[in-house]
Design an enzyme around this catalytic site. Sequence first.
Site, PDB file in Angstrom:
ATOM      1  N   ASN A   9       0.864  -1.174   0.000  1.00  0.00           N
ATOM      2  CA  ASN A   9       0.000   0.000   0.000  1.00  0.00           C
ATOM      3  C   ASN A   9       0.908   1.234   0.000  1.00  0.00           C
ATOM      4  O   ASN A   9       1.514   1.554   1.012  1.00  0.00           O
ATOM      5  CB  ASN A   9      -0.885  -0.042   1.261  1.00  0.00           C
ATOM      6  CG  ASN A   9      -1.739   1.201   1.408  1.00  0.00           C
ATOM      7  OD1 ASN A   9      -1.776   2.053   0.513  1.00  0.00           O
ATOM      8  ND2 ASN A   9      -2.426   1.318   2.533  1.00  0.00           N
ATOM      9  N   LYS A  11       0.098   4.250  -0.159  1.00  0.00           N
ATOM     10  CA  LYS A  11      -0.542   5.401   0.498  1.00  0.00           C
ATOM     11  C   LYS A  11      -0.327   6.667  -0.328  1.00  0.00           C
ATOM     12  O   LYS A  11      -0.287   6.591  -1.550  1.00  0.00           O
ATOM     13  CB  LYS A  11      -0.025   5.534   1.942  1.00  0.00           C
ATOM     14  CG  LYS A  11      -0.209   4.234   2.730  1.00  0.00           C
ATOM     15  CD  LYS A  11       0.029   4.378   4.206  1.00  0.00           C
ATOM     16  CE  LYS A  11      -0.175   3.047   4.899  1.00  0.00           C
ATOM     17  NZ  LYS A  11      -0.006   3.097   6.343  1.00  0.00           N
ATOM     18  N   GLU A  97      -6.768   4.418   8.134  1.00  0.00           N
ATOM     19  CA  GLU A  97      -6.539   5.854   7.931  1.00  0.00           C
ATOM     20  C   GLU A  97      -7.804   6.521   7.388  1.00  0.00           C
ATOM     21  O   GLU A  97      -8.127   7.652   7.736  1.00  0.00           O
ATOM     22  CB  GLU A  97      -5.331   6.061   7.002  1.00  0.00           C
ATOM     23  CG  GLU A  97      -4.031   5.815   7.757  1.00  0.00           C
ATOM     24  CD  GLU A  97      -2.899   5.232   6.939  1.00  0.00           C
ATOM     25  OE1 GLU A  97      -2.950   5.286   5.695  1.00  0.00           O
ATOM     26  OE2 GLU A  97      -1.950   4.708   7.556  1.00  0.00           O
ATOM     27  N   GLU A 167      -5.024  -5.080  10.522  1.00  0.00           N
ATOM     28  CA  GLU A 167      -4.000  -4.060  10.733  1.00  0.00           C
ATOM     29  C   GLU A 167      -4.276  -3.339  12.044  1.00  0.00           C
ATOM     30  O   GLU A 167      -5.075  -2.396  12.087  1.00  0.00           O
ATOM     31  CB  GLU A 167      -4.018  -3.035   9.594  1.00  0.00           C
ATOM     32  CG  GLU A 167      -3.762  -3.623   8.224  1.00  0.00           C
ATOM     33  CD  GLU A 167      -3.247  -2.557   7.260  1.00  0.00           C
ATOM     34  OE1 GLU A 167      -2.139  -2.730   6.754  1.00  0.00           O
ATOM     35  OE2 GLU A 167      -3.946  -1.550   7.033  1.00  0.00           O
ATOM     36  N   GLY A 173       2.835   2.215  10.879  1.00  0.00           N
ATOM     37  CA  GLY A 173       3.762   3.332  10.750  1.00  0.00           C
ATOM     38  C   GLY A 173       4.499   3.677  12.037  1.00  0.00           C
ATOM     39  O   GLY A 173       5.146   4.718  12.128  1.00  0.00           O
ATOM     40  N   SER A 213       3.750  -2.205  10.218  1.00  0.00           N
ATOM     41  CA  SER A 213       5.217  -2.258  10.367  1.00  0.00           C
ATOM     42  C   SER A 213       5.826  -3.596   9.944  1.00  0.00           C
ATOM     43  O   SER A 213       6.754  -4.084  10.591  1.00  0.00           O
ATOM     44  CB  SER A 213       5.625  -1.900  11.799  1.00  0.00           C
ATOM     45  OG  SER A 213       5.221  -0.583  12.115  1.00  0.00           O
TER      46      SER A 213
HETATM   47  P1  13P Z   1       3.223   0.365   7.664  1.00  0.00           P
HETATM   48  O1  13P Z   1       3.778  -0.886   7.053  1.00  0.00           O
HETATM   49  O2  13P Z   1       3.933   1.604   7.203  1.00  0.00           O
HETATM   50  O3  13P Z   1       3.147   0.258   9.166  1.00  0.00           O
HETATM   51  O4  13P Z   1       1.718   0.530   7.141  1.00  0.00           O
HETATM   52  C1  13P Z   1       0.849  -0.541   7.231  1.00  0.00           C
HETATM   53  C2  13P Z   1      -0.391  -0.224   6.491  1.00  0.00           C
HETATM   54  O5  13P Z   1      -1.180   0.613   6.910  1.00  0.00           O
HETATM   55  C3  13P Z   1      -0.628  -0.903   5.211  1.00  0.00           C
HETATM   56  O6  13P Z   1      -1.917  -0.676   4.751  1.00  0.00           O
END
Ligand code: 13P
Length: 254
Positions: A9, A11, A97, A167, A173, A213
């Site tokens: 992802n 983002k 998010e 998640e 993050g 993460s």
């Molecule tokens: P991170 O791997 O940056 O923690 O993000 C996870 C995430 O939200 C994937 O959709």
Amino acid sequence: MRKPLIAGNWKLNKTLAEAEALAKALVKELADVTDTEIIIAPVFTALGRVAEIIADSPVSLAAQNCYPQETGAFTGEVSPLMLKDIGCQAVIIGHSERRQLLGETNQFINLKVKKALETGLQVILCVGETLDQRESGEMLEVLTAQVKGGLADLSPEQMTNLVIAYEPVWAIGTGKTASNEQAQEAHSFIRGLVQGLFDPDTSTACRILYGGSVKPDNVDGLMAQDDIDGALVGGASLNAEDFSRIVRFNKNRH
Ligand code: 13P
């Protein structure tokens, strides 16, 4: 029996030039992968160009969101039909998010899930509790509402084109991955919910990804858990070398 799936992802990251460079690097690094399904989810503006770059590779394309209508007066939105048209095979729905920053509810997420499946897109439905919810003992209740709400009115047949991503919000993050045991416990609980909503065959076949993460140095331990069938990777999916290592997780630990 459940084919592993590693999804990146991206983002809100990468200009068009940067997205092209990353997609090209991934095609090069992952050309020979057959035993793991690979998906990347760039921003909307990069989808068309990335679709061309990955066309003859094992990498498939997802969008990060969609609107639950095909066409109409919905300014600023993009429909599953348009995502399919530009070359997407999948779409991420209900990311934490979007739940947190944009107020998406389980009901609205369910509308998107149904529309995307009707259009023939594979759905990656995200669920997960916040730290407050975990600490106050509400985790199972929250996961139950998200899974039941997100999957409402679906048939077992539609479930074959849907993947759930667990998640935990506190692990996204933050560099704080859930421990292998914490992740396995949540995945096993979610699989039980799917069985309750549908049937044992549907829950056994349903892939559940872990996200939060995920990095090259923790993916092997996570993937060794019985109910973890893949990963939804944020930060580490922005780097071709790290993402490729995650796709090539160490299967010997299974
Ligand atoms: P991170 O791997 O940056 O923690 O993000 C996870 C995430 O939200 C994937 O959709």
